[in-house]
Write a protein that holds these residues in place. Sequence first.
Motif, short mmCIF file in Angstrom:
data_model
loop_
_atom_site.label_atom_id
_atom_site.label_comp_id
_atom_site.label_asym_id
_atom_site.label_seq_id
_atom_site.Cartn_x
_atom_site.Cartn_y
_atom_site.Cartn_z
N ARG A 139 0.95 -1.15 -0.08
CA ARG A 139 0.10 -0.10 0.04
C ARG A 139 0.90 1.49 -0.02
O ARG A 139 0.62 2.25 0.60
CB ARG A 139 -0.88 -0.23 1.11
N VAL A 140 1.74 1.32 -0.82
CA VAL A 140 2.90 2.37 -0.92
C VAL A 140 2.03 3.77 -1.36
O VAL A 140 2.00 4.86 -0.56
CB VAL A 140 3.75 2.27 -1.86
N THR A 141 1.15 3.52 -2.12
CA THR A 141 0.31 4.99 -2.73
C THR A 141 -0.91 4.95 -1.68
O THR A 141 -0.89 6.40 -1.24
CB THR A 141 0.11 4.77 -3.98
N GLU A 142 -1.68 4.16 -1.47
CA GLU A 142 -2.88 4.48 -0.68
C GLU A 142 -2.53 4.49 0.96
O GLU A 142 -3.32 5.32 1.70
CB GLU A 142 -3.95 3.38 -0.84
N GLY A 143 -1.64 4.05 1.14
CA GLY A 143 -1.13 3.96 2.58
C GLY A 143 -2.12 3.14 3.58
O GLY A 143 -3.04 2.67 3.02
N VAL A 144 -1.64 3.23 4.86
CA VAL A 144 -2.63 2.68 5.89
C VAL A 144 -2.72 3.12 7.41
O VAL A 144 -1.57 3.85 7.72
CB VAL A 144 -2.24 1.13 5.95
N ASP A 145 -3.52 3.32 7.83
CA ASP A 145 -3.50 3.91 9.13
C ASP A 145 -3.11 2.79 10.21
O ASP A 145 -3.24 1.77 9.99
CB ASP A 145 -4.62 4.68 9.48
N LEU A 146 -2.84 3.35 11.36
CA LEU A 146 -2.06 2.49 12.30
C LEU A 146 -3.27 1.43 13.14
O LEU A 146 -2.94 0.27 13.29
CB LEU A 146 -1.28 3.15 13.41
N LYS A 147 -4.27 2.08 13.08
CA LYS A 147 -5.47 1.34 13.76
C LYS A 147 -5.91 0.15 12.90
O LYS A 147 -5.86 -1.17 13.46
CB LYS A 147 -6.68 2.03 14.04
N GLU A 148 -5.82 0.39 11.57
CA GLU A 148 -6.10 -0.69 10.57
C GLU A 148 -4.99 -1.67 10.34
O GLU A 148 -5.13 -2.90 10.58
CB GLU A 148 -6.40 -0.23 9.13
N ALA A 149 -3.70 -1.17 10.65
CA ALA A 149 -2.70 -2.10 10.46
C ALA A 149 -2.60 -3.01 11.83
O ALA A 149 -2.21 -4.11 11.70
CB ALA A 149 -1.17 -1.17 10.34
N SER A 150 -2.78 -2.45 12.81
CA SER A 150 -3.02 -3.30 14.15
C SER A 150 -3.72 -4.52 14.09
O SER A 150 -3.42 -5.43 14.81
CB SER A 150 -3.05 -2.08 15.35
N GLY A 151 -5.01 -3.89 13.62
CA GLY A 151 -6.25 -5.21 13.29
C GLY A 151 -5.57 -6.10 12.47
O GLY A 151 -5.93 -7.31 12.64
N LEU A 152 -4.92 -5.64 11.35
CA LEU A 152 -4.76 -6.87 10.30
C LEU A 152 -3.43 -7.65 10.63
O LEU A 152 -3.29 -8.76 10.59
CB LEU A 152 -4.08 -5.98 8.97
N VAL A 153 -2.44 -7.13 11.55
CA VAL A 153 -1.23 -7.65 11.99
C VAL A 153 -1.59 -8.33 13.35
O VAL A 153 -0.75 -9.23 13.83
CB VAL A 153 -0.04 -6.82 12.16
N HIS A 154 -2.76 -7.94 14.05
CA HIS A 154 -3.09 -8.48 15.30
C HIS A 154 -1.85 -8.02 16.51
O HIS A 154 -1.27 -9.08 16.89
CB HIS A 154 -3.24 -10.12 15.52
N ALA A 155 -1.58 -6.80 16.50
CA ALA A 155 -0.64 -6.30 17.61
C ALA A 155 -1.02 -5.10 17.82
O ALA A 155 -1.73 -4.12 17.27
CB ALA A 155 0.63 -6.40 16.82
N HIS A 156 -0.68 -4.72 19.22
CA HIS A 156 -0.99 -3.33 19.82
C HIS A 156 -0.23 -2.51 18.98
O HIS A 156 0.87 -2.46 18.52
CB HIS A 156 -0.54 -3.49 21.10
N PRO A 157 -0.70 -1.18 18.57
CA PRO A 157 0.05 -0.14 18.05
C PRO A 157 1.56 0.35 18.56
O PRO A 157 2.33 0.29 17.68
CB PRO A 157 -0.96 1.13 18.01
#
Length: 283
Positions: A185-203
């Motif tokens: 997602r280089v262009t569209e990016g990702v916010d930390l909340k979504e990333a935490s949910g997808l990776v299953h880790a606290h921010p």
Amino acid sequence: MPSGRDSERITAWKPRVPGIAEVFHAHFTRHAYPMHVHDTWTLLIVDEGAVRYDLERHEHGTPLGTVSLLPPHVPHNGQAATPEGFRKRVLYLDAAGDGPLGPSFIGAAADSPDLVDPLLRRRIGQLHGALAQPGDELEAEARLAFVGERLRERLRPALAESPERHKPVPDRRVAASLRELLDARVTEGVDLKEASGLVHAHPAHLVRSFGAAYGIAPHQYLMSRRVDRARGLLLGGQAPVEVAEACGFYDQAHLSRCFKRVVGVPPGRYARGGRRDVAVGRG
């Protein structure tokens, strides 16, 4: 030098960062807040002067270097503690949902709202710096995660004093998963909340693991990937304003700021230098 009401200035905005309801910067000399409440947490640092306020019928103050955390729904007032007034920066943090602090911390914050903590104050200042730059939302989210982590430590003294708490816990699986997500997602990016949910880790654990594994913060990694793409497009003849949009930057100013930080020159100068090199090479 302006005086009186003319010297009272404010700046307020709602950032695109989950967990922060409002950013408020103010310089007041004569204004005094009456008793009032917020439905958010109030995280306050004073850069000049000092503030005195009443909370839970006790008087408190914010000499330079103090961090004040006022809990939601608890009445308080506020005014300058010196004739020169004060200059403050405030974050209003959501009290539910995306906010870093839940209702279980209200009692501890009401009992001891003023924290002398240089690390916390530095992290809050860094967060304000990121919030002031449109396009740096991922950095702001990461810095908010560390601010929240430190606040929870201070409101749970036993946890803060535990030596185990300060040992780094690298997690290569988490770091690699976040890197894959950022690369996709280089262009569209990702916010930390979504990333935490997808990776299953606290921010905070997510950001810390990435830095430990790769020696670079997630937002720096993403911006460097975008700058790399921008270099190719600029040398291909695209205008900076088009490149900014194509590579996921907030606007052309955001591209210029990040590009110069990484490459050392602004995008336009870089593109002109590339064209000169090509022309010389052709003889």
